[in-house]
Design an enzyme around this catalytic site. Structure first.
Site, PDB file in Angstrom:
ATOM      1  N   GLY A  46      -2.776   8.309   5.144  1.00  0.00           N
ATOM      2  CA  GLY A  46      -2.765   7.558   3.890  1.00  0.00           C
ATOM      3  C   GLY A  46      -4.045   7.816   3.128  1.00  0.00           C
ATOM      4  O   GLY A  46      -5.034   8.299   3.704  1.00  0.00           O
ATOM      5  N   GLN A  51     -10.796   5.635  -2.580  1.00  0.00           N
ATOM      6  CA  GLN A  51     -11.528   6.551  -1.703  1.00  0.00           C
ATOM      7  C   GLN A  51     -11.941   7.848  -2.400  1.00  0.00           C
ATOM      8  O   GLN A  51     -12.832   8.543  -1.917  1.00  0.00           O
ATOM      9  CB  GLN A  51     -10.684   6.890  -0.466  1.00  0.00           C
ATOM     10  CG  GLN A  51     -10.458   5.690   0.452  1.00  0.00           C
ATOM     11  CD  GLN A  51      -9.552   6.046   1.597  1.00  0.00           C
ATOM     12  OE1 GLN A  51      -8.321   6.027   1.442  1.00  0.00           O
ATOM     13  NE2 GLN A  51     -10.115   6.404   2.726  1.00  0.00           N
ATOM     14  N   CYS A  91     -10.327   5.623   9.520  1.00  0.00           N
ATOM     15  CA  CYS A  91     -10.349   5.704   8.060  1.00  0.00           C
ATOM     16  C   CYS A  91     -11.083   6.967   7.649  1.00  0.00           C
ATOM     17  O   CYS A  91     -12.145   7.284   8.202  1.00  0.00           O
ATOM     18  CB  CYS A  91     -11.052   4.481   7.478  1.00  0.00           C
ATOM     19  SG  CYS A  91     -11.105   4.472   5.674  1.00  0.00           S
ATOM     20  N   LEU A  92     -10.523   7.682   6.687  1.00  0.00           N
ATOM     21  CA  LEU A  92     -11.164   8.916   6.217  1.00  0.00           C
ATOM     22  C   LEU A  92     -12.527   8.637   5.591  1.00  0.00           C
ATOM     23  O   LEU A  92     -13.360   9.536   5.520  1.00  0.00           O
ATOM     24  CB  LEU A  92     -10.246   9.628   5.210  1.00  0.00           C
ATOM     25  CG  LEU A  92      -8.915  10.137   5.796  1.00  0.00           C
ATOM     26  CD1 LEU A  92      -8.006  10.656   4.685  1.00  0.00           C
ATOM     27  CD2 LEU A  92      -9.161  11.213   6.849  1.00  0.00           C
ATOM     28  N   HIS A 133      -3.684  -1.331   5.145  1.00  0.00           N
ATOM     29  CA  HIS A 133      -4.990  -0.657   5.118  1.00  0.00           C
ATOM     30  C   HIS A 133      -5.278  -0.086   3.719  1.00  0.00           C
ATOM     31  O   HIS A 133      -6.393  -0.233   3.198  1.00  0.00           O
ATOM     32  CB  HIS A 133      -4.973   0.443   6.197  1.00  0.00           C
ATOM     33  CG  HIS A 133      -6.189   1.309   6.280  1.00  0.00           C
ATOM     34  ND1 HIS A 133      -6.999   1.346   7.398  1.00  0.00           N
ATOM     35  CD2 HIS A 133      -6.727   2.212   5.400  1.00  0.00           C
ATOM     36  CE1 HIS A 133      -7.989   2.210   7.188  1.00  0.00           C
ATOM     37  NE2 HIS A 133      -7.843   2.765   5.996  1.00  0.00           N
ATOM     38  N   GLU A 134      -4.260   0.530   3.099  1.00  0.00           N
ATOM     39  CA  GLU A 134      -4.461   1.148   1.775  1.00  0.00           C
ATOM     40  C   GLU A 134      -4.623   0.096   0.683  1.00  0.00           C
ATOM     41  O   GLU A 134      -5.458   0.259  -0.228  1.00  0.00           O
ATOM     42  CB  GLU A 134      -3.308   2.096   1.433  1.00  0.00           C
ATOM     43  CG  GLU A 134      -3.052   3.239   2.415  1.00  0.00           C
ATOM     44  CD  GLU A 134      -4.283   3.988   2.861  1.00  0.00           C
ATOM     45  OE1 GLU A 134      -5.295   3.980   2.140  1.00  0.00           O
ATOM     46  OE2 GLU A 134      -4.241   4.579   3.966  1.00  0.00           O
ATOM     47  N   HIS A 137      -8.049  -1.135   0.599  1.00  0.00           N
ATOM     48  CA  HIS A 137      -8.963  -0.244  -0.140  1.00  0.00           C
ATOM     49  C   HIS A 137      -8.927  -0.570  -1.642  1.00  0.00           C
ATOM     50  O   HIS A 137      -9.976  -0.620  -2.296  1.00  0.00           O
ATOM     51  CB  HIS A 137      -8.561   1.222   0.039  1.00  0.00           C
ATOM     52  CG  HIS A 137      -9.088   1.880   1.285  1.00  0.00           C
ATOM     53  ND1 HIS A 137     -10.428   1.952   1.582  1.00  0.00           N
ATOM     54  CD2 HIS A 137      -8.457   2.536   2.290  1.00  0.00           C
ATOM     55  CE1 HIS A 137     -10.596   2.616   2.731  1.00  0.00           C
ATOM     56  NE2 HIS A 137      -9.412   2.973   3.183  1.00  0.00           N
TER      57      HIS A 137
HETATM   58  O1  GNR Z   1      -5.535   8.665   8.527  1.00  0.00           O
HETATM   59  C1  GNR Z   1      -5.599   7.456   8.735  1.00  0.00           C
HETATM   60  N1  GNR Z   1      -5.160   6.968   9.921  1.00  0.00           N
HETATM   61  C2  GNR Z   1      -4.995   5.614  10.188  1.00  0.00           C
HETATM   62  C3  GNR Z   1      -4.788   5.235  11.517  1.00  0.00           C
HETATM   63  C4  GNR Z   1      -4.584   3.906  11.844  1.00  0.00           C
HETATM   64  C5  GNR Z   1      -4.602   2.954  10.852  1.00  0.00           C
HETATM   65  C6  GNR Z   1      -4.828   3.303   9.536  1.00  0.00           C
HETATM   66  C7  GNR Z   1      -5.018   4.629   9.196  1.00  0.00           C
HETATM   67  S1  GNR Z   1      -5.253   5.077   7.533  1.00  0.00           S
HETATM   68  C8  GNR Z   1      -6.190   6.567   7.720  1.00  0.00           C
HETATM   69  C9  GNR Z   1      -6.377   7.247   6.370  1.00  0.00           C
HETATM   70  C10 GNR Z   1      -7.208   6.366   5.468  1.00  0.00           C
HETATM   71  O2  GNR Z   1      -8.390   6.204   5.591  1.00  0.00           O
HETATM   72  N2  GNR Z   1      -6.574   5.721   4.538  1.00  0.00           N
HETATM   73  O3  GNR Z   1      -7.238   4.878   3.721  1.00  0.00           O
HETATM   74 NI    NI Z   2      -8.924   4.162   4.889  1.00  0.00          NI
END
Ligand code: GNR
Ligand code: NI
Length: 167
Positions: A46, A51, A91-92, A133-134, A137
């Site tokens: 995601g 980001q 998270c990236l 999670h997104e 953000h």
């Molecule tokens: O790549 C991602 N893997 C992930 C693994 C477990 C829970 C959430 C994520 S999201 C993350 C990519 C990201 O940072 N999205 O904002």
């Molecule tokens: Ni993230």
């Protein structure tokens, strides 16, 4: 298409609250395409516009094994949530850090697609985690903020050290 640079925690710009998209036009569609390319290249499941330092409510997600089920959500809103699950998140924007976060097991999200058409999606498991999670953000929240302050400080120290080496 273009790869976009990803902001790294604790960059203060990650705490910006994204503004709703007024109209899904070609600029937004180009943003979706660039975000998708950036997410697949990373690779991640995601990516939120926050980001890549664009503070509009746009998210791309692909939790499929084959990386062929791209979901684009514009102005996503969770309208129902139920249950609880604990997932090891990453998270990236916080590379190399993984920790458990408790979230709803199921969510219903309403959003606009890349044509500006409203749709509703019922999600559970990893897809439900990723949607939450997104959207966090877009609200300026990074998953590490669910962890203890001690862990957050350790993460800041670790990323600061790494940034010095890679700079
Ligand atoms: O790549 C991602 N893997 C992930 C693994 C477990 C829970 C959430 C994520 S999201 C993350 C990519 C990201 O940072 N999205 O904002
Ligand atoms: Ni993230």
């Amino acid at each position: 298409m273009a790869l976009l640079p990803i902001l790294r925690f604790p960059d203060p710009r990650l705490h910006t609250v994204a503004a709703p998209v007024a109209e899904v036009d070609d600029t937004i569609r180009r943003l979706i395409d660039d975000m998708a390319e950036t997410m697949y290249e990373a690779p991640g499941i995601g990516l939120a516009a926050t980001q890549v330092d664009v503070h509009r409510r746009v998210v791309v997600i692909d939790v499929s094994e084959e990386r062929t089920e791209l979901l684009a959500l514009v102005n996503p809103v969770i309208v129902a949530r139920s249950g609880e699950q604990v997932c090891e998140e990453g998270c990236l924007s916080v590379p190399g850090v993984y920790d458990k976060v408790s979230r709803a097991e199921r969510v219903t999200v309403e959003a606009l697609d890349r044509q500006g058409k409203p749709f509703s999606l019922d999600a559970e498991g990893l897809l439900a985690v990723c949607i939450q999670h997104e959207i966090d953000h877009l609200d300026g929240k990074v998953f590490v903020e669910y962890l203890s302050l001690l862990k957050q400080n350790r993460i800041k120290t670790k990323l600061a050290k790494k940034a010095r080496i890679t700079a």
